[in-house]
Design an enzyme around this catalytic site. Structure first.
Site, PDB file in Angstrom:
ATOM      1  N   ARG A 238       0.835  -1.204   0.000  1.00 55.44           N
ATOM      2  CA  ARG A 238       0.000   0.000   0.000  1.00 55.44           C
ATOM      3  C   ARG A 238       0.869   1.253   0.000  1.00 55.44           C
ATOM      4  NH1 ARG A 238      -4.615  -0.040   4.373  1.00 55.44           N
ATOM      5  NH2 ARG A 238      -2.922   0.516   5.795  1.00 55.44           N
TER       6      ARG A 238
ATOM      7  N   LYS B 228      -2.751   6.403   1.817  1.00 52.31           N
ATOM      8  CA  LYS B 228      -2.574   6.968   3.157  1.00 52.31           C
ATOM      9  C   LYS B 228      -1.641   8.169   3.088  1.00 52.31           C
ATOM     10  CE  LYS B 228      -3.101   4.250   7.326  1.00 52.31           C
ATOM     11  NZ  LYS B 228      -4.540   4.104   7.480  1.00 52.31           N
TER      12      LYS B 228
ATOM     13  N   GLU C  70     -16.514   6.409   4.532  1.00 56.03           N
ATOM     14  CA  GLU C  70     -15.857   5.783   5.683  1.00 56.03           C
ATOM     15  C   GLU C  70     -15.771   6.762   6.841  1.00 56.03           C
ATOM     16  OE1 GLU C  70     -11.670   4.867   5.247  1.00 56.03           O
ATOM     17  OE2 GLU C  70     -11.579   6.066   3.427  1.00 56.03           O
TER      18      GLU C  70
HETATM   19  C1  LIG Z   1      -5.651   3.385   7.799  1.00 56.43           C
HETATM   20  C2  LIG Z   1      -7.067   3.679   7.473  1.00 56.43           C
HETATM   21  C3  LIG Z   1      -8.071   2.695   7.433  1.00 56.43           C
HETATM   22  C4  LIG Z   1      -7.835   1.298   7.902  1.00 56.43           C
HETATM   23  O1  LIG Z   1      -6.874   0.583   7.205  1.00 56.43           O
HETATM   24  P1  LIG Z   1      -6.212  -0.711   7.872  1.00 56.43           P
HETATM   25  O2  LIG Z   1      -5.285  -1.204   6.840  1.00 56.43           O
HETATM   26  O3  LIG Z   1      -7.325  -1.665   8.136  1.00 56.43           O
HETATM   27  O4  LIG Z   1      -5.553  -0.266   9.122  1.00 56.43           O
HETATM   28  C5  LIG Z   1      -9.334   3.059   7.001  1.00 56.43           C
HETATM   29  N1  LIG Z   1      -9.608   4.320   6.635  1.00 56.43           N
HETATM   30  C6  LIG Z   1      -8.709   5.304   6.689  1.00 56.43           C
HETATM   31  C7  LIG Z   1      -9.081   6.674   6.279  1.00 56.43           C
HETATM   32  C8  LIG Z   1      -7.405   5.014   7.102  1.00 56.43           C
HETATM   33  O5  LIG Z   1      -6.498   5.993   7.162  1.00 56.43           O
END
Ligand SMILES: *Cc1c(COP(=O)(O)O)cnc(C)c1O
Length: 352
Positions: free
Chosen positions: A97, A198, A234
Protein backbone atom coordinates in the site's frame (compact mmCIF):
# COMPACT_ATOMS: atom_id res chain seq x y z
CA UNK A 1 22.97 8.28 7.53
CA UNK A 2 25.63 7.70 10.17
CA UNK A 3 25.48 4.51 12.11
CA UNK A 4 24.37 5.25 15.60
CA UNK A 5 27.05 4.77 18.15
CA UNK A 6 24.61 4.04 20.94
CA UNK A 7 24.18 0.43 21.92
CA UNK A 8 21.46 -1.11 19.87
CA UNK A 9 18.51 -3.35 20.73
CA UNK A 10 17.89 -6.57 22.44
CA UNK A 11 20.58 -5.41 24.81
CA UNK A 12 20.81 -6.97 28.20
CA UNK A 13 20.29 -4.87 31.25
CA UNK A 14 16.67 -4.00 30.48
CA UNK A 15 13.80 -5.86 32.09
CA UNK A 16 11.32 -7.86 30.07
CA UNK A 17 8.84 -5.00 30.20
CA UNK A 18 9.18 -1.25 30.05
CA UNK A 19 7.71 0.77 32.87
CA UNK A 20 4.21 1.33 31.49
CA UNK A 21 0.83 1.15 33.14
CA UNK A 22 -0.51 -1.43 30.67
CA UNK A 23 -4.07 -1.11 31.92
CA UNK A 24 -4.21 2.58 31.06
CA UNK A 25 -3.13 2.41 27.43
CA UNK A 26 -5.23 4.29 24.90
CA UNK A 27 -4.29 5.34 21.40
CA UNK A 28 -1.66 7.91 22.27
CA UNK A 29 2.09 8.18 21.80
CA UNK A 30 4.33 6.54 24.36
CA UNK A 31 7.82 7.15 22.98
CA UNK A 32 9.88 3.97 22.81
CA UNK A 33 13.62 3.33 22.69
CA UNK A 34 14.45 3.11 18.99
CA UNK A 35 13.30 4.13 15.55
CA UNK A 36 14.43 3.00 12.13
CA UNK A 37 15.51 5.49 9.52
CA UNK A 38 16.70 5.10 5.93
CA UNK A 39 17.42 7.70 3.29
CA UNK A 40 17.28 7.76 -0.44
CA UNK A 41 19.41 10.24 -2.29
CA UNK A 42 18.93 11.57 -5.76
CA UNK A 43 17.89 8.86 -8.22
CA UNK A 44 19.10 6.02 -6.02
CA UNK A 45 17.27 3.36 -4.06
CA UNK A 46 16.97 3.53 -0.32
CA UNK A 47 20.21 2.86 1.48
CA UNK A 48 20.21 0.36 4.27
CA UNK A 49 18.58 1.94 7.30
CA UNK A 50 19.75 2.09 10.87
CA UNK A 51 18.19 2.02 14.28
CA UNK A 52 18.75 5.13 16.32
CA UNK A 53 17.30 6.27 19.61
CA UNK A 54 13.83 7.78 19.15
CA UNK A 55 14.43 11.50 18.67
CA UNK A 56 13.41 14.56 16.71
CA UNK A 57 14.50 14.59 13.10
CA UNK A 58 16.01 17.39 11.09
CA UNK A 59 14.27 18.61 7.95
CA UNK A 60 14.76 21.62 5.75
CA UNK A 61 11.91 24.11 6.23
CA UNK A 62 11.58 23.93 2.45
CA UNK A 63 11.29 20.12 2.25
CA UNK A 64 8.41 18.94 0.09
CA UNK A 65 6.73 17.13 2.97
CA UNK A 66 6.49 20.36 4.94
CA UNK A 67 5.66 22.62 2.00
CA UNK A 68 3.32 20.47 -0.06
CA UNK A 69 2.42 17.47 2.05
CA UNK A 70 4.45 14.98 0.04
CA UNK A 71 4.17 12.33 2.73
CA UNK A 72 2.62 8.94 3.39
CA UNK A 73 2.17 6.85 6.48
CA UNK A 74 1.21 3.33 7.44
CA UNK A 75 0.00 1.67 10.61
CA UNK A 76 0.33 -1.91 11.78
CA UNK A 77 0.58 -3.79 15.05
CA UNK A 78 2.85 -6.35 16.66
CA UNK A 79 1.20 -8.61 19.24
CA UNK A 80 2.77 -10.66 22.00
CA UNK A 81 1.16 -14.08 22.12
CA UNK A 82 0.29 -15.99 25.29
CA UNK A 83 3.31 -18.26 24.64
CA UNK A 84 5.53 -15.19 24.21
CA UNK A 85 6.01 -15.12 20.46
CA UNK A 86 5.73 -11.87 18.50
CA UNK A 87 3.33 -11.67 15.56
CA UNK A 88 2.81 -9.09 12.85
CA UNK A 89 -0.40 -9.07 10.82
CA UNK A 90 -0.03 -9.01 7.02
CA UNK A 91 2.89 -6.53 6.95
CA UNK A 92 3.52 -7.04 3.20
CA UNK A 93 0.09 -5.53 2.60
CA UNK A 94 1.18 -2.32 4.31
CA UNK A 95 4.38 -2.33 2.26
CA UNK A 96 2.43 -2.72 -0.97
CA UNK A 97 0.00 0.00 0.00
CA UNK A 98 2.90 2.37 0.70
CA UNK A 99 4.31 1.55 -2.74
CA UNK A 100 0.95 2.33 -4.36
CA UNK A 101 0.70 5.57 -2.45
CA UNK A 102 4.26 6.47 -3.38
CA UNK A 103 3.40 6.03 -7.03
CA UNK A 104 0.41 8.39 -6.69
CA UNK A 105 2.54 10.97 -4.86
CA UNK A 106 5.60 10.57 -7.15
CA UNK A 107 7.75 9.36 -4.30
CA UNK A 108 10.55 6.84 -4.14
CA UNK A 109 9.41 3.91 -1.94
CA UNK A 110 11.32 1.25 -0.04
CA UNK A 111 11.00 -2.31 -1.37
CA UNK A 112 8.52 -4.63 0.29
CA UNK A 113 11.46 -6.52 1.79
CA UNK A 114 13.05 -3.39 3.23
CA UNK A 115 9.72 -2.23 4.61
CA UNK A 116 9.02 -5.51 6.38
CA UNK A 117 12.60 -5.80 7.60
CA UNK A 118 12.47 -2.25 8.99
CA UNK A 119 9.26 -3.03 10.84
CA UNK A 120 10.74 -6.23 12.29
CA UNK A 121 13.91 -4.44 13.41
CA UNK A 122 11.85 -1.69 15.05
CA UNK A 123 9.74 -4.23 16.92
CA UNK A 124 12.73 -6.20 18.18
CA UNK A 125 14.57 -3.07 19.25
CA UNK A 126 11.51 -2.04 21.27
CA UNK A 127 10.53 -5.50 22.47
CA UNK A 128 10.05 -4.46 26.08
CA UNK A 129 7.35 -2.01 24.91
CA UNK A 130 5.15 -4.75 23.41
CA UNK A 131 2.25 -4.99 25.86
CA UNK A 132 1.60 -8.25 27.73
CA UNK A 133 -0.95 -10.53 26.02
CA UNK A 134 -4.44 -9.05 26.22
CA UNK A 135 -3.26 -5.53 27.10
CA UNK A 136 -2.82 -4.08 23.63
CA UNK A 137 -0.19 -4.08 20.92
CA UNK A 138 2.93 -2.33 19.76
CA UNK A 139 1.76 0.04 17.04
CA UNK A 140 4.24 0.65 14.23
CA UNK A 141 4.09 3.84 12.25
CA UNK A 142 6.12 3.63 9.02
CA UNK A 143 6.42 7.00 7.28
CA UNK A 144 7.70 8.14 3.91
CA UNK A 145 8.46 11.79 3.24
CA UNK A 146 10.00 14.05 0.64
CA UNK A 147 13.01 15.59 2.36
CA UNK A 148 14.77 17.68 -0.28
CA UNK A 149 14.09 21.42 -0.67
CA UNK A 150 12.08 22.74 -3.59
CA UNK A 151 10.36 26.08 -3.63
CA UNK A 152 8.08 25.28 -6.55
CA UNK A 153 5.58 22.44 -6.45
CA UNK A 154 7.38 19.30 -7.55
CA UNK A 155 8.40 15.87 -6.32
CA UNK A 156 11.39 15.70 -3.99
CA UNK A 157 14.63 14.14 -5.15
CA UNK A 158 15.43 12.78 -1.69
CA UNK A 159 13.31 10.78 0.73
CA UNK A 160 13.29 9.59 4.32
CA UNK A 161 11.70 6.30 5.32
CA UNK A 162 11.21 6.08 9.05
CA UNK A 163 9.49 3.63 11.41
CA UNK A 164 8.69 4.39 15.01
CA UNK A 165 6.71 2.43 17.58
CA UNK A 166 4.35 3.05 20.46
CA UNK A 167 2.43 0.68 22.71
CA UNK A 168 -1.30 1.25 22.27
CA UNK A 169 -4.57 0.06 23.73
CA UNK A 170 -8.05 0.91 22.55
CA UNK A 171 -8.39 3.56 19.79
CA UNK A 172 -11.60 5.01 21.21
CA UNK A 173 -10.58 4.57 24.83
CA UNK A 174 -13.44 4.26 27.27
CA UNK A 175 -15.99 3.81 24.50
CA UNK A 176 -17.16 0.22 24.20
CA UNK A 177 -19.30 1.16 21.21
CA UNK A 178 -19.17 4.05 18.74
CA UNK A 179 -21.72 6.79 18.22
CA UNK A 180 -21.18 8.21 14.75
CA UNK A 181 -22.32 11.51 13.30
CA UNK A 182 -22.95 11.64 9.55
CA UNK A 183 -21.02 14.64 8.22
CA UNK A 184 -22.90 16.39 5.47
CA UNK A 185 -20.86 19.52 5.02
CA UNK A 186 -17.22 18.45 4.90
CA UNK A 187 -15.88 15.61 2.76
CA UNK A 188 -12.68 13.62 3.11
CA UNK A 189 -12.08 12.55 -0.49
CA UNK A 190 -12.84 13.65 -4.02
CA UNK A 191 -12.98 11.46 -7.14
CA UNK A 192 -9.49 10.94 -8.60
CA UNK A 193 -8.01 12.58 -5.53
CA UNK A 194 -5.91 10.80 -2.92
CA UNK A 195 -8.62 9.24 -0.74
CA UNK A 196 -7.42 5.73 -1.51
CA UNK A 197 -3.84 6.23 -0.34
CA UNK A 198 -2.57 6.97 3.16
CA UNK A 199 -1.32 10.40 2.20
CA UNK A 200 -0.81 12.84 5.07
CA UNK A 201 -2.86 15.43 3.18
CA UNK A 202 -6.04 13.39 3.71
CA UNK A 203 -6.09 13.76 7.46
CA UNK A 204 -5.70 17.37 8.57
CA UNK A 205 -8.92 18.38 6.76
CA UNK A 206 -10.86 15.85 8.86
CA UNK A 207 -9.72 17.38 12.13
CA UNK A 208 -12.35 20.14 12.11
CA UNK A 209 -15.42 17.97 11.47
CA UNK A 210 -14.02 15.42 13.92
CA UNK A 211 -13.50 18.03 16.63
CA UNK A 212 -17.00 19.42 16.06
CA UNK A 213 -18.54 15.95 16.32
CA UNK A 214 -16.58 15.15 19.46
CA UNK A 215 -17.68 18.42 21.05
CA UNK A 216 -21.25 17.23 20.54
CA UNK A 217 -20.45 13.94 22.27
CA UNK A 218 -19.99 11.71 19.22
CA UNK A 219 -17.12 9.24 18.89
CA UNK A 220 -16.33 9.85 15.25
CA UNK A 221 -17.59 11.11 11.89
CA UNK A 222 -19.07 9.15 8.98
CA UNK A 223 -18.22 10.82 5.69
CA UNK A 224 -20.47 10.86 2.61
CA UNK A 225 -19.35 10.94 -1.00
CA UNK A 226 -18.49 14.42 -2.22
CA UNK A 227 -20.37 14.24 -5.53
CA UNK A 228 -23.93 13.35 -4.50
CA UNK A 229 -23.75 13.37 -0.70
CA UNK A 230 -25.93 10.25 -0.77
CA UNK A 231 -23.49 7.39 -0.25
CA UNK A 232 -21.46 6.52 2.81
CA UNK A 233 -17.71 6.32 2.43
CA UNK A 234 -15.86 5.78 5.68
CA UNK A 235 -15.03 7.09 9.14
CA UNK A 236 -12.05 9.40 9.82
CA UNK A 237 -9.51 6.58 10.17
CA UNK A 238 -11.44 3.36 9.65
CA UNK A 239 -13.72 1.58 7.20
CA UNK A 240 -17.39 0.84 7.84
CA UNK A 241 -19.55 -2.25 7.44
CA UNK A 242 -23.28 -2.90 7.86
CA UNK A 243 -25.03 -6.20 8.46
CA UNK A 244 -28.54 -6.92 7.21
CA UNK A 245 -29.75 -10.49 7.56
CA UNK A 246 -26.82 -12.67 6.57
CA UNK A 247 -25.18 -10.10 4.31
CA UNK A 248 -22.36 -7.81 5.37
CA UNK A 249 -21.80 -4.82 3.09
CA UNK A 250 -19.09 -2.22 2.88
CA UNK A 251 -18.57 0.63 0.42
CA UNK A 252 -16.65 -0.50 -2.67
CA UNK A 253 -13.14 0.84 -3.05
CA UNK A 254 -13.94 3.29 -5.81
CA UNK A 255 -10.85 5.44 -5.43
CA UNK A 256 -12.22 7.51 -2.54
CA UNK A 257 -11.96 4.93 0.18
CA UNK A 258 -8.83 3.75 1.92
CA UNK A 259 -8.49 0.04 1.11
CA UNK A 260 -8.09 -1.21 4.66
CA UNK A 261 -6.21 -4.41 5.34
CA UNK A 262 -8.60 -5.08 8.21
CA UNK A 263 -11.52 -4.48 5.83
CA UNK A 264 -10.16 -7.00 3.36
CA UNK A 265 -9.51 -9.54 6.14
CA UNK A 266 -12.99 -9.14 7.61
CA UNK A 267 -14.58 -9.74 4.21
CA UNK A 268 -12.70 -13.05 3.98
CA UNK A 269 -13.46 -14.07 7.57
CA UNK A 270 -17.17 -13.26 7.11
CA UNK A 271 -17.32 -15.38 3.96
CA UNK A 272 -15.57 -18.23 5.78
CA UNK A 273 -18.25 -18.02 8.49
CA UNK A 274 -21.05 -18.37 5.95
CA UNK A 275 -22.04 -14.73 5.50
CA UNK A 276 -22.42 -13.09 2.14
CA UNK A 277 -20.10 -10.14 1.68
CA UNK A 278 -20.84 -7.28 -0.68
CA UNK A 279 -18.71 -4.36 -1.77
CA UNK A 280 -21.04 -1.79 -3.28
CA UNK A 281 -22.15 1.81 -3.25
CA UNK A 282 -24.18 2.08 -0.04
CA UNK A 283 -26.82 4.84 0.13
CA UNK A 284 -26.87 6.40 3.58
CA UNK A 285 -30.54 5.36 3.87
CA UNK A 286 -29.55 1.68 3.73
CA UNK A 287 -27.50 2.08 6.87
CA UNK A 288 -30.46 3.28 8.92
CA UNK A 289 -32.12 -0.02 8.20
CA UNK A 290 -29.15 -2.22 9.18
CA UNK A 291 -29.16 -4.81 11.97
CA UNK A 292 -25.57 -4.06 12.93
CA UNK A 293 -22.91 -1.55 11.94
CA UNK A 294 -19.21 -1.79 12.75
CA UNK A 295 -15.94 -0.12 11.88
CA UNK A 296 -12.66 -1.83 10.95
CA UNK A 297 -9.05 -0.70 10.96
CA UNK A 298 -5.70 -1.48 12.52
CA UNK A 299 -6.38 1.14 15.20
CA UNK A 300 -10.02 0.30 15.97
CA UNK A 301 -9.74 -3.43 15.10
CA UNK A 302 -13.50 -4.24 14.83
CA UNK A 303 -15.54 -1.67 16.75
CA UNK A 304 -19.30 -2.00 17.07
CA UNK A 305 -21.37 1.09 16.26
CA UNK A 306 -24.31 1.61 18.60
CA UNK A 307 -25.79 4.64 16.85
CA UNK A 308 -25.59 6.80 13.76
CA UNK A 309 -27.03 10.30 13.78
CA UNK A 310 -28.04 11.98 10.53
CA UNK A 311 -29.79 15.32 10.31
CA UNK A 312 -30.82 15.13 13.98
CA UNK A 313 -32.26 11.62 13.65
CA UNK A 314 -30.58 8.90 15.65
CA UNK A 315 -30.59 5.29 14.48
CA UNK A 316 -29.55 2.52 16.86
CA UNK A 317 -27.99 -0.88 16.32
CA UNK A 318 -27.51 -4.11 18.14
CA UNK A 319 -24.12 -4.43 19.89
CA UNK A 320 -22.57 -6.75 22.45
CA UNK A 321 -23.41 -10.38 23.05
CA UNK A 322 -24.26 -12.62 20.11
CA UNK A 323 -23.56 -10.05 17.44
CA UNK A 324 -21.84 -10.78 14.17
CA UNK A 325 -19.40 -7.94 14.79
CA UNK A 326 -18.36 -9.57 18.06
CA UNK A 327 -17.93 -12.91 16.30
CA UNK A 328 -15.76 -11.31 13.60
CA UNK A 329 -13.77 -9.40 16.21
CA UNK A 330 -13.02 -12.67 18.01
CA UNK A 331 -12.05 -14.44 14.80
CA UNK A 332 -9.71 -11.62 13.74
CA UNK A 333 -8.05 -10.92 17.07
CA UNK A 334 -7.69 -14.66 17.70
CA UNK A 335 -5.52 -14.90 14.60
CA UNK A 336 -3.66 -11.66 15.30
CA UNK A 337 -2.78 -12.64 18.85
CA UNK A 338 -2.01 -16.28 18.11
CA UNK A 339 -4.84 -17.79 20.16
CA UNK A 340 -6.54 -19.19 17.04
CA UNK A 341 -4.60 -21.15 14.45
CA UNK A 342 -3.83 -18.93 11.44
CA UNK A 343 -5.11 -20.97 8.51
CA UNK A 344 -5.02 -17.90 6.29
CA UNK A 345 -1.25 -17.42 6.48
CA UNK A 346 -1.73 -13.84 7.60
CA UNK A 347 0.58 -13.63 10.57
CA UNK A 348 4.34 -13.23 10.40
CA UNK A 349 6.31 -14.32 13.42
CA UNK A 350 9.32 -12.21 14.33
CA UNK A 351 12.22 -14.35 15.43
CA UNK A 352 14.42 -12.64 17.96
C1 LIG B 1 -5.65 3.38 7.80
C2 LIG B 1 -7.07 3.68 7.47
C3 LIG B 1 -8.07 2.69 7.43
C4 LIG B 1 -7.84 1.30 7.90
O1 LIG B 1 -6.87 0.58 7.20
P1 LIG B 1 -6.21 -0.71 7.87
O2 LIG B 1 -5.28 -1.20 6.84
O3 LIG B 1 -7.32 -1.67 8.14
O4 LIG B 1 -5.55 -0.27 9.12
C5 LIG B 1 -9.33 3.06 7.00
N1 LIG B 1 -9.61 4.32 6.64
C6 LIG B 1 -8.71 5.30 6.69
C7 LIG B 1 -9.08 6.67 6.28
C8 LIG B 1 -7.40 5.01 7.10
O5 LIG B 1 -6.50 5.99 7.16
Amino acid sequence: MQKSSESIPHSSGVGKYADVNWDELGFSLTPTDYMYMAQCKEGLNFAQGTLTPFRNIELSPCSTVLQYGQGLFEGLKAYRTADDRILLFRPEENALRMKKGADRMCMQAPSVEQFVDAVKQTVLANKRWIPPPGKGALYLRPMLMGSSSHLGVQAATEYIFLVFASPVGSYHKGEATLNLLVENKFHRAIPSGTGDVKAVVNYSPTVKPLAQAKAKGFSDVLFLDSVTGKYIEEVSACNIFMLKGDVISTPATNGNILPGITRKSIIELAKNSGYKAEERAIPVDDVFDADEVFCTGTGVVVSPVSSITYQDKRYEYKTGKDTVSQQLHAALTGIQTGSIEDKMGWTVEIQS
